[in-house]
Design an enzyme around this catalytic site. Structure first.
Site, short mmCIF file in Angstrom:
data_model
loop_
_atom_site.label_atom_id
_atom_site.label_comp_id
_atom_site.label_asym_id
_atom_site.label_seq_id
_atom_site.Cartn_x
_atom_site.Cartn_y
_atom_site.Cartn_z
N ARG A 33 34.22 -27.26 39.88
CA ARG A 33 34.73 -27.75 41.17
C ARG A 33 34.87 -26.58 42.17
O ARG A 33 34.52 -26.70 43.34
CB ARG A 33 36.10 -28.43 41.02
CG ARG A 33 36.13 -29.58 40.05
CD ARG A 33 35.77 -30.92 40.68
NE ARG A 33 36.08 -31.99 39.75
CZ ARG A 33 35.23 -32.48 38.83
NH1 ARG A 33 34.00 -32.02 38.75
NH2 ARG A 33 35.61 -33.46 38.03
N GLU A 177 41.85 -43.54 27.45
CA GLU A 177 40.74 -43.51 28.42
C GLU A 177 39.38 -43.59 27.75
O GLU A 177 38.81 -42.56 27.37
CB GLU A 177 40.81 -42.24 29.28
CG GLU A 177 39.69 -42.19 30.32
CD GLU A 177 39.68 -40.93 31.18
OE1 GLU A 177 40.46 -40.01 30.90
OE2 GLU A 177 38.87 -40.89 32.13
N LYS A 219 43.08 -46.55 30.72
CA LYS A 219 42.38 -45.92 31.84
C LYS A 219 40.88 -46.14 31.66
O LYS A 219 40.17 -45.33 31.07
CB LYS A 219 42.70 -44.41 31.87
CG LYS A 219 41.95 -43.63 32.94
CD LYS A 219 42.54 -42.26 33.17
CE LYS A 219 41.68 -41.45 34.13
NZ LYS A 219 42.35 -40.26 34.63
N GLY A 262 35.54 -41.70 38.38
CA GLY A 262 34.24 -41.58 37.73
C GLY A 262 33.09 -41.00 38.53
O GLY A 262 31.94 -41.15 38.13
N ARG A 295 38.60 -37.03 41.00
CA ARG A 295 37.70 -36.70 42.11
C ARG A 295 37.98 -37.46 43.40
O ARG A 295 37.93 -36.90 44.49
CB ARG A 295 36.24 -36.91 41.67
CG ARG A 295 35.73 -35.76 40.85
CD ARG A 295 34.50 -36.12 40.07
NE ARG A 295 34.81 -36.97 38.93
CZ ARG A 295 33.92 -37.40 38.05
NH1 ARG A 295 32.65 -37.09 38.19
NH2 ARG A 295 34.28 -38.14 37.02
P1 13P Z 1 37.91 -38.99 37.87
O1 13P Z 1 38.80 -39.90 38.68
O2 13P Z 1 37.35 -37.86 38.66
O3 13P Z 1 36.89 -39.76 37.08
O4 13P Z 1 38.85 -38.27 36.83
C1 13P Z 1 39.75 -38.98 36.13
C2 13P Z 1 39.97 -38.32 34.82
O5 13P Z 1 41.07 -37.93 34.51
C3 13P Z 1 38.83 -38.19 33.89
O6 13P Z 1 39.31 -37.88 32.62
#
Ligand code: 13P
Length: 334
Positions: A33, A177, A219, A262, A295
């Site tokens: 990043r 997640e 998640k 995502g 993101r």
């Molecule tokens: P993003 O919202 O960028 O996908 O990141 C969430 C996250 O914690 C991924 O593990």
């Protein structure tokens, strides 16, 4: 298991109008990043950037929690206050990413499995002592003609449930997640099929491993068209298909869904979350539809910051703006 604490924390994390900031990028991810804005990733630059996010005035109106990386949960802000205290003083619950990333799954070309279970029980005790209220573990599921295999779904679901059971034992709310990646040119039906299969496997394992569904959060990705699909489904269809998929697979006792962003463009993430919340009541969806975005909340402030102290105010404003809009989408009012 302290059921009352788990249920209270899970509900607080999906309080009305609020969601989670994922600021738990691993050392490798935050370096990528920072590379994108030509900033060297050092302990100091990571601290300055994340402190800017956490101290943004008024952002606690939209944030219930922040997921931290191991470095940050032990780190102090510039004035010596711990980062955990900076958040807790604003009523924001600190959380911690506890997985150790992905490695190739043996004998499964292009598929990954998430590591980090060894020694997890002791690490969770320490994170609880450091002030964490919740944890996160990310499994990665890719879509292609050959994948995911049932082998990779079973292996990743088993690890997710092991993580969740251990977190609850330590009094920490697990954020489970299973990320179905958006990469590919598949249509929304294919994403639906993979998400359905993934969630079935995950909830089967969570039940087998005695995870308290009222004391966890899911998640997931939304059910969307592949990122490079020729024609991409609009927010109304994304919301319809996502709710349809969840009704088939998710018990009503799970209090909330905290979607990941995502890598979807910001405007489409916001529109999709907004549509989900607009449709929730009429569709009798029993879950809170909230967010746990990395993101989509950080892209704009990262670009505005660009590693320069004099940009702190502009970056904080960019972050506040994204958080406010996301908070509105979380209520179906964006
Ligand atoms: P993003 O919202 O960028 O996908 O990141 C969430 C996250 O914690 C991924 O593990």
């Amino acid at each position: 298991m302290d059921k009352q604490r788990l249920v209270q924390t899970a509900q607080a994390l999906v309080a009305e109008g609020k969601g989670i900031l994922a600021a738990d990028e691993s050392s490798g991810t935050i370096k990528r990043r920072f590379d994108s804005i030509n900033v060297e990733s050092t302990e100091g630059s990571r601290r300055n950037y994340r402190e800017m996010l956490f101290r943004t005035a008024g952002v606690n109106e939209f944030l219930s929690g922040v997921i931290l990386f191991d470095e940050t949960i032990r780190q102090d802000a510039a004035d010596g206050t711990s980062m955990v205290k900076v958040l807790a003083d604003q009523g924001i619950i600190p959380g911690i990413k506890v997985d150790k990333g992905t490695v190739p799954l043996p004998e499964a070309p292009d598929e990954l499995v998430t590591e980090g279970l060894d020694g997890l029980r002791d690490r969770l005790k320490e994170y609880n002592d450091l002030g964490a209220g919740f944890t996160k573990w990310r499994a990665v599921i890719g879509i292609s003609d050959e994948t995911p295999t049932s082998y990779s779904l079973a292996t990743n679901a088993h690890a997710l449930a092991r993580f969740a059971a251990l977190s609850q034992e330590a009094g920490l709310v697990p954020i489970v997640e299973p990320e179905v990646l958006r990469d590919g040119d598949h249509d929304i039906d294919r994403c639906f099929e993979v998400t359905e299969e993934t969630l079935r496997e995950v909830f089967d394992q969570l039940a087998q491993q005695k995870v308290l569904l009222e004391g966890m959060l899911l998640k997931p990705s939304m059910v969307i068209s592949g990122g490079s699909a020729g024609k991409r489904a609009d927010p109304r269809e994304v919301a319809e298909r996502t709710i349809e998929c969840f009704k088939r697979t998710l018990p009503a006792s799970v209090p909330g869904i905290v979607f990941l962003s995502g890598g979807e463009p910001d405007d489409s993430v916001t529109a999709n979350l907004n549509a989900l919340n607009q449709q929730a009541a009429a569709a009798n969806a029993p879950w809170e539809f909230s967010f746990s975005f990395g993101r989509s909340l950080q892209g704009a402030p990262l670009a505005a910051w660009a590693g320069k102290a004099e940009n702190t105010e502009a970056a904080a404003l960019a972050f506040y703006t994204r958080a406010k809009l996301t908070g509105a989408a979380r209520k179906g009012a964006a």
